[in-house]
Design a protein around this motif. Structure first.
Motif, mmCIF file in Angstrom:
data_model
loop_
_atom_site.group_PDB
_atom_site.id
_atom_site.type_symbol
_atom_site.label_atom_id
_atom_site.label_comp_id
_atom_site.label_asym_id
_atom_site.label_seq_id
_atom_site.Cartn_x
_atom_site.Cartn_y
_atom_site.Cartn_z
ATOM 1 N N ASN A 193 0.911 -0.731 -0.237
ATOM 2 C CA ASN A 193 -0.027 -0.270 -0.048
ATOM 3 C C ASN A 193 1.283 1.189 -0.008
ATOM 4 O O ASN A 193 0.700 2.487 0.942
ATOM 5 C CB ASN A 193 -1.145 -0.336 1.476
ATOM 6 C CG ASN A 193 -2.196 0.837 0.627
ATOM 7 O OD1 ASN A 193 -2.614 1.947 0.060
ATOM 8 N ND2 ASN A 193 -2.457 1.243 2.234
ATOM 9 N N ALA A 194 1.726 1.111 -0.766
ATOM 10 C CA ALA A 194 2.611 2.691 -1.432
ATOM 11 C C ALA A 194 2.602 3.410 -2.577
ATOM 12 O O ALA A 194 1.684 2.581 -3.451
ATOM 13 C CB ALA A 194 3.895 2.096 -0.950
ATOM 14 N N ASN A 195 2.373 4.145 -2.370
ATOM 15 C CA ASN A 195 2.109 5.799 -3.559
ATOM 16 C C ASN A 195 3.204 5.724 -4.569
ATOM 17 O O ASN A 195 4.244 6.059 -4.161
ATOM 18 C CB ASN A 195 1.679 6.553 -3.713
ATOM 19 C CG ASN A 195 1.450 7.660 -3.978
ATOM 20 O OD1 ASN A 195 1.043 6.838 -5.523
ATOM 21 N ND2 ASN A 195 1.297 8.823 -4.062
ATOM 22 N N THR A 215 -0.787 10.673 -1.951
ATOM 23 C CA THR A 215 -0.437 9.744 -1.272
ATOM 24 C C THR A 215 -2.071 9.703 -0.530
ATOM 25 O O THR A 215 -2.686 8.497 0.157
ATOM 26 C CB THR A 215 0.728 9.610 -0.115
ATOM 27 O OG1 THR A 215 1.556 9.660 -1.033
ATOM 28 C CG2 THR A 215 0.517 8.656 0.241
ATOM 29 N N PHE A 220 -2.653 5.850 0.087
ATOM 30 C CA PHE A 220 -1.948 4.665 0.851
ATOM 31 C C PHE A 220 -1.374 5.613 1.871
ATOM 32 O O PHE A 220 -1.699 6.211 2.125
ATOM 33 C CB PHE A 220 -1.422 5.717 -0.684
ATOM 34 C CG PHE A 220 -1.462 4.779 -2.311
ATOM 35 C CD1 PHE A 220 -1.513 3.657 -2.354
ATOM 36 C CD2 PHE A 220 -1.472 5.799 -3.101
ATOM 37 C CE1 PHE A 220 -1.328 3.262 -3.134
ATOM 38 C CE2 PHE A 220 -1.743 4.921 -3.880
ATOM 39 C CZ PHE A 220 -1.844 3.398 -4.464
ATOM 40 N N ARG A 222 1.577 4.916 2.868
ATOM 41 C CA ARG A 222 2.550 5.140 2.886
ATOM 42 C C ARG A 222 3.441 5.700 1.300
ATOM 43 O O ARG A 222 2.875 5.137 0.357
ATOM 44 C CB ARG A 222 4.200 4.242 3.699
ATOM 45 C CG ARG A 222 4.394 3.434 2.340
ATOM 46 C CD ARG A 222 5.235 2.488 2.856
ATOM 47 N NE ARG A 222 5.541 2.057 2.300
ATOM 48 C CZ ARG A 222 5.240 -0.057 2.076
ATOM 49 N NH1 ARG A 222 4.008 -0.040 2.337
ATOM 50 N NH2 ARG A 222 5.665 -0.595 1.423
ATOM 51 N N GLN A 224 5.534 5.321 -1.684
ATOM 52 C CA GLN A 224 6.969 4.798 -2.857
ATOM 53 C C GLN A 224 7.730 5.530 -2.890
ATOM 54 O O GLN A 224 7.914 7.005 -3.731
ATOM 55 C CB GLN A 224 6.450 3.714 -3.372
ATOM 56 C CG GLN A 224 7.882 2.402 -3.832
ATOM 57 C CD GLN A 224 7.072 1.854 -4.660
ATOM 58 O OE1 GLN A 224 6.371 1.696 -5.142
ATOM 59 N NE2 GLN A 224 7.804 0.592 -4.522
ATOM 60 N N GLU D 176 15.592 0.917 -0.445
ATOM 61 C CA GLU D 176 14.264 1.363 -0.710
ATOM 62 C C GLU D 176 13.958 -0.747 -0.443
ATOM 63 O O GLU D 176 12.812 -0.396 0.517
ATOM 64 C CB GLU D 176 13.172 2.704 -0.915
ATOM 65 C CG GLU D 176 12.109 2.881 -0.486
ATOM 66 C CD GLU D 176 10.795 3.173 -1.467
ATOM 67 O OE1 GLU D 176 12.164 4.328 -2.542
ATOM 68 O OE2 GLU D 176 10.097 3.802 -0.799
ATOM 69 N N ASP D 180 11.654 -2.752 2.995
ATOM 70 C CA ASP D 180 10.845 -3.555 2.033
ATOM 71 C C ASP D 180 10.330 -5.064 2.609
ATOM 72 O O ASP D 180 9.863 -5.577 2.698
ATOM 73 C CB ASP D 180 10.233 -2.792 1.042
ATOM 74 C CG ASP D 180 8.667 -1.785 0.640
ATOM 75 O OD1 ASP D 180 8.868 -1.720 1.572
ATOM 76 O OD2 ASP D 180 8.905 -1.556 -0.545
ATOM 77 N N ARG D 425 11.684 4.755 8.883
ATOM 78 C CA ARG D 425 11.446 3.226 8.148
ATOM 79 C C ARG D 425 12.336 2.049 8.425
ATOM 80 O O ARG D 425 11.569 1.243 9.420
ATOM 81 C CB ARG D 425 11.307 3.228 6.752
ATOM 82 C CG ARG D 425 9.538 4.193 6.366
ATOM 83 C CD ARG D 425 9.544 4.536 5.121
ATOM 84 N NE ARG D 425 8.437 4.568 4.294
ATOM 85 C CZ ARG D 425 7.995 5.393 3.263
ATOM 86 N NH1 ARG D 425 8.625 3.901 2.534
ATOM 87 N NH2 ARG D 425 7.544 6.037 3.026
#
Lengths: 431, 431, 431, 431
Positions: A193-195, A215, A220, A222, A224, D176, D180, D425
């Motif tokens: 669920n990341a934009n 976002t 979303f 978070r 991306q 990133e 994830d 994060r």
């Protein structure tokens, strides 16, 4: 033949090659179109926020996007090969409706982040549906487990009769597996669920795009962040989404195997409703459990879709046209998954058990383990108890199935199915 | 909603379930329909041969089957969800045209052997096309190899420049691989060329069907004798057919990888015709080798189709409805394979090599292996020659690429490509 | 830690990285070692033929290679991580035994064509074994079919009782499938039977290697001409070899499924010899058909080995170190295939059928198709016959199973198993 | 040959069949042995809690289990084919050490839940390691991104030079992706962190096992309630665990592809440390990026392991011996995953970038998108801006790479890498 945004006038177009390159793309985009429109609206709001568009311009664009969505849903607008793809169709429509203003919607974005965000939204939606479908299945199984907790059933290992079990324990197993599947659907949904909107062709743009706003707008959790990563996640997130479906369909497959066996003349434990069966074109006597077999045979589609994606992704960073080929397996796998999970509860709910046949299938020797455990609990070393029981099989004939069920008190077993605990977990996954 | 041959009037039909069970079956059957008609004609002749049908009856049925084929091909008859599947459509049509007589066509057969034989004929046809496509590709590569035998090109191992090679040797490699692929297509075609018609639902029938006649009529080289085996070969033969396509597409993938690298700015060895490239929706400067990437990305479709079949086949003997799900991957894989092999020679034929860039990429150190071999041939132990050359790298600067090509005389290498031998093998595979 | 032929003295070696790169390579090479030695001997003869080696030198090298093979087979020589790989071990041994002369064996070859030729020889050998194993299985099944042709058995579709069938027809189905599998093994063996020795690192060498001689020496039916293709066929031929094994194991899987069901208490058609079963650690009453289940569960190993190879091969032309990773799946898949096919005939031969249980499982309705066909043969349109029979089920009760078997005269069916035809085909595949 | 707990004295043992059935099981169990011992200790405490064992008895058993673990780790105890499997080895040892008491450890459990719990503990441990390895990789990439944020680098799409990018943006993408991946490892670990101990052979037992206690003792976050489900989750949880590894290795594969290209002579962007390269046995001039290629070629092992499991699981409920075959792919996949992730950061940390070559690769046309965006931001409709720029390419020659980097202000892009957000994060995933 569609008109291409990037077309250079002096290059001749080879129809056969264009057809090969287009593939089924624009038809597949029908499944992504509403998501593309939603994301386009968010993009317009983002451009307004950084004053690339005035509020009035943004308003007109949003209005036209809403109109297009309405027309698409009502069937007044057809997405077909007049367009290269869904993205081009949106831009064409806006230009047709709004002239110069329509041309401005593509400012700061690329088809690369357009397809990423639309796919992400679709995948998120399907995972939300999956979570609900798994929970519905689990809830139904808990109900059925409660109602059938006292119906004895042979417990099989190696497909050989092993110990006394119950229909309720079998249903409770299905319930717990679908609670886990629901959790996986939820976790996977959260993970993806990341934009990606605002990453353009994989390198961002020289505009201060308001990605926080898009976002939020698109729900979303978070951003991306990295544009290269956004491109590199093409396929990656799809694989994980399909894996969640695969887990659910794998449990459907096992369930279908059980029913396929239980509904043979030889087992005869279960009767399927007639509407789940079909006849034969040559054999007048047949009623076949086709639905059960098609549910069993649904898994390979999703399994293969994952492999197809995995195999495609042996690539370096950045967009490659190979990635267009991620769409067919993704959409195919999701559709298969959704259809199966839509029908499955109907099967679960309508099975009728033949209690007499189940009882007939309980043999004295299936009490042997209980007996060995009794001896062990009384102090006989288990290995000695085991050997003792092997010599006193005949004595087990007097035992009742219910006796075995009642004594099976270890947590989760027949006498202690812990259905309330399962219900509690289920409710935690219900939003 | 289709009418079902096996339907019992007292069983209610659930539309959602029927839709799930039908899937895309009738639409997919469009690809099998002409083969089903051909096999139906052979079956009619077989029934005539054993006097179940009179010559006159057989004649009428054959006429109607021909009419239906004509109408289907011309578009006057559409196979759609008015019918449960293609098999039912044929029977319906015959009944509509010929009344009672039409009902007799299904005597002695089942949809089970109908779908087997139609699929077999389709697969055989596709493998014949594949053989031709592979041979066409190989022939073209031999021509190009002949024309480019003297153009030097770096030979890479580990993507590192290794020794001097030639464009001709590279093309000859592709030629030989597609000769092998053609042979595999032929062998596979022969392996599957067995007649399942007359096995009914997997157990034969109590009629002395003339299976020799239908075997001849349909051009099969042998009868698939055992009815249970005929059923059990569902999927088995399809897997092997797709494996032949996979081998060809795997070589296309490798070729596309080469071209993808060779057409970068960094390598700059190859120029693609404009009609094989596209532009970008955001980057005005781009011309992208999309076709090459789509050819590279075509393999996973076939690879996954095979897995989908393999995964479906974990079943006991006899027909199971799961097997209906063999159709989509088979048809998808065959279509992808055919489309790729149809376009591939066009790419092979139109590549233009940048001779200057190729020559610039030849470095002195790429003569080191030649030099070591010269020393070894002169009597220095190879390991010592190897170490000697490592200390005399600068001296290699004076060598020309052509010198290396001319000296590479081992059979198959640059100075001895053995193209005539490859042509000879190719012609043996040409019918 | 092994000493590396290519090592440059000034480069520090990182033990962890070296260990990762080596993997299990040298241990796996034990399975290739004798083939590498055979190919080395052929290479020596080839060098003698072009006078790189004198007859005397060649003789010494051949002697040492034979010694090494003897020592390896007897256990006096262990191939372990003292060596980088099997190829290096051979060269080391020759140098140790013959000094300078030993260094000359590598003239005109590379480890690249060494591993290709050794792998090819192994694969060829395994396919020859497979062909024999399949034929042995088929022969046994024909015998058993002959002996059991009159034992009735329910014929199942959808796991539902459909028509009367026979144990003989079921065995004949297995026979025919393994005849086809033998043919596939043979065709595949012929397809891969091409000599890559003499292609060096993928570009040939500047020596007139006598590749015709090595092709003959090693029993290859043709030269793999092009050196680049030789490299590019790494994995390609392995995949096809494993596919032949997969087909055989797929049929073993189906057979095992049948036996797994037939040996349940519910079906009770088959008794397994005790030596094929095991007990449980907790349930004193159990005898489990473990061997059958392990045979059923053997297929995925080969299926996955193929996928592992397919996935590795997304590469450009020429050698890449990724290809080292083709070894583990190849060797694993071949070993699994060989072990299964070695044991399988033992299972086939030792099954005991419970004739009473089989007969009890024949129900009157299973004669319905026969009856419909009788009506159809008498002139009633089949569709009407079908509907007629649906209304006269009770009347079928008087029929005997044997009556149905005797009437099933269509070629391949119970009354006409065509075992002689199957035997004829089988013998054609016997060398 | 091992002694079998379940052996019946009157059944002859066939050595070949026993060997086939055992496979590599006992050797593979070495990887599970310490977990089996831990779980055995928890089981003993559970038996004490319900007074099947006295505190003294439990103490002796716990002591012996600790001794065995010490001996196993030190090498004083070897797990080999003297034993049927690891489970039997534990019981044998306890009996040898403690006589009658040793026989009591198996009370209330089965090898079925033993292997489940040991596998679960191993998988959990590996996922915890994976999470740490992913975080370590991400942390390193953030550091490198910070240090290289201003080094220009071509941004590629379709492997064609597209826009100006930076080394820093490329490293941040990797960071990133591994954040994830760490999250996925954590989520997967949590998903599988359920206790199957106490489910016996899949049906529980007639003892009030204290499963809450063993759940706590072994650090599970929840009980896997249902015994049938515990069995049915065999393979299911393994697949999801391997999927988490596959995601990480897929990103390693893409990284390795980048480096494989960047380290060619043609790109020449990156220099690998010598310890990551090897030489050739035939070509004295070569230094090859073997490690990079082996990292790229590591993914298929895990991908195939998943398929192997998926393919095995087409089974009905309950234990089947097929499931023994889940061990090899699981252990192989986990080992490959661990080894790759152990080495990968070393590669990431040691890459040296050739700044001059990177700068040389920036061409004027790569500023075209920036320019189009400037025109669009100034009010020209993007589509018109796009066409305008196509006619003014020469004017872009005056632009500097740094100018483009500085202007790329969209969140995540070169001028705004948001490394602090990524660090934030990352830290949230650090326990």
């Amino acid at each position: 033949m569609a008109d291409f945004l990037w077309k250079k006038t002096d290059v001749p177009v080879d129809e056969k090659i264009m057809a090969f390159m287009a593939g089924q793309d624009v038809v597949l985009d029908r499944q992504l179109f509403v998501y593309d429109l939603q994301a386009s609206a968010a993009h317009v709001k983002g451009l307004e926020s950084i004053e690339i568009l005035s509020p009035e311009e943004a308003g007109k664009l949003l209005g036209a996007l809403t109109d297009l969505e309405d027309k698409f849903i009502s069937g007044a607008f057809t997405l077909d090969d007049r367009f290269e793809d869904g993205h081009s169709a949106i831009e064409s429509y806006l230009i047709e409706q709004l002239g110069e203003l329509g041309k401005r919607v593509h400012t700061g974005r690329s088809r690369n982040d357009q397809v990423l965000v639309a796919t992400r939204l679709l995948l998120r939606h399907r995972l939300e549906e999956l979570q609900e479908q798994c929970l519905a299945t689990a809830r139904l199984c808990i109900e059925r487990a409660r109602a059938t907790a006292n119906i004895p059933m042979p417990g099989y290992t190696h497909l050989q009769r092993a110990v006394v079990s119950s229909v309720g324990m079998w249903f409770a197993a299905v319930a717990e597996s679908f609670i886990d599947n629901a959790q996986l659907a939820r976790d996977t949904r959260n993970w993806i669920n990341a934009n990606p909107l605002g990453t353009a062709a994989g390198f961002g743009v020289n505009l201060p795009l308001d990605r926080e706003l898009t976002t939020r707008e698109l729900g979303f959790s978070r951003m991306q962040v990295n544009p290269i990563y956004a491109q590199n996640s093409r396929g990656k997130f799809e694989i994980q989404g399909l894996s969640a479906f695969a887990q659910a369909l794998q449990d459907v497959r096992r369930f279908a195997w059980d029913i396929s066996l239980f509904s043979t003349s030889e087992f005869n434990f279960v009767k399927l409703p007639d509407r789940f069966t079909t006849g034969s074109s040559i054999m007048p006597n047949k009623r076949n459990p086709d639905l059960v077999e098609l549910l069993r045979g649904a898994y390979p589609c999703v399994e293969a879709a994952i492999i197809e994606l995995q195999s495609l992704l042996s690539l370096s960073s950045g967009y490659h046209r190979d990635l267009q080929n991620t769409k067919p397996p993704l959409l195919r796998g999701l559709e298969q998954g959704r259809a199966v999970m839509d029908i499955f509860p109907d099967l679960v709910g309508s099975l009728e058990f033949n209690e007499q046949a189940l009882e007939n299938a309980i043999e004295p020797a299936m009490h042997a383990t209980d007996r060995a455990m009794e001896l062990a609990a009384a102090g006989l070393p288990f290995r000695d108890a085991y050997r003792t029981v092997m010599n006193e099989m005949p004595e087990l004939a007097g035992r009742e199935a219910s006796q075995s069920l009642d004594a099976r008190v270890s947590p989760g077993a027949c006498a202690n199915l812990m259905l309330d605990e399962l219900s509690r977990r289920l409710e935690q996954l219900q939003d």
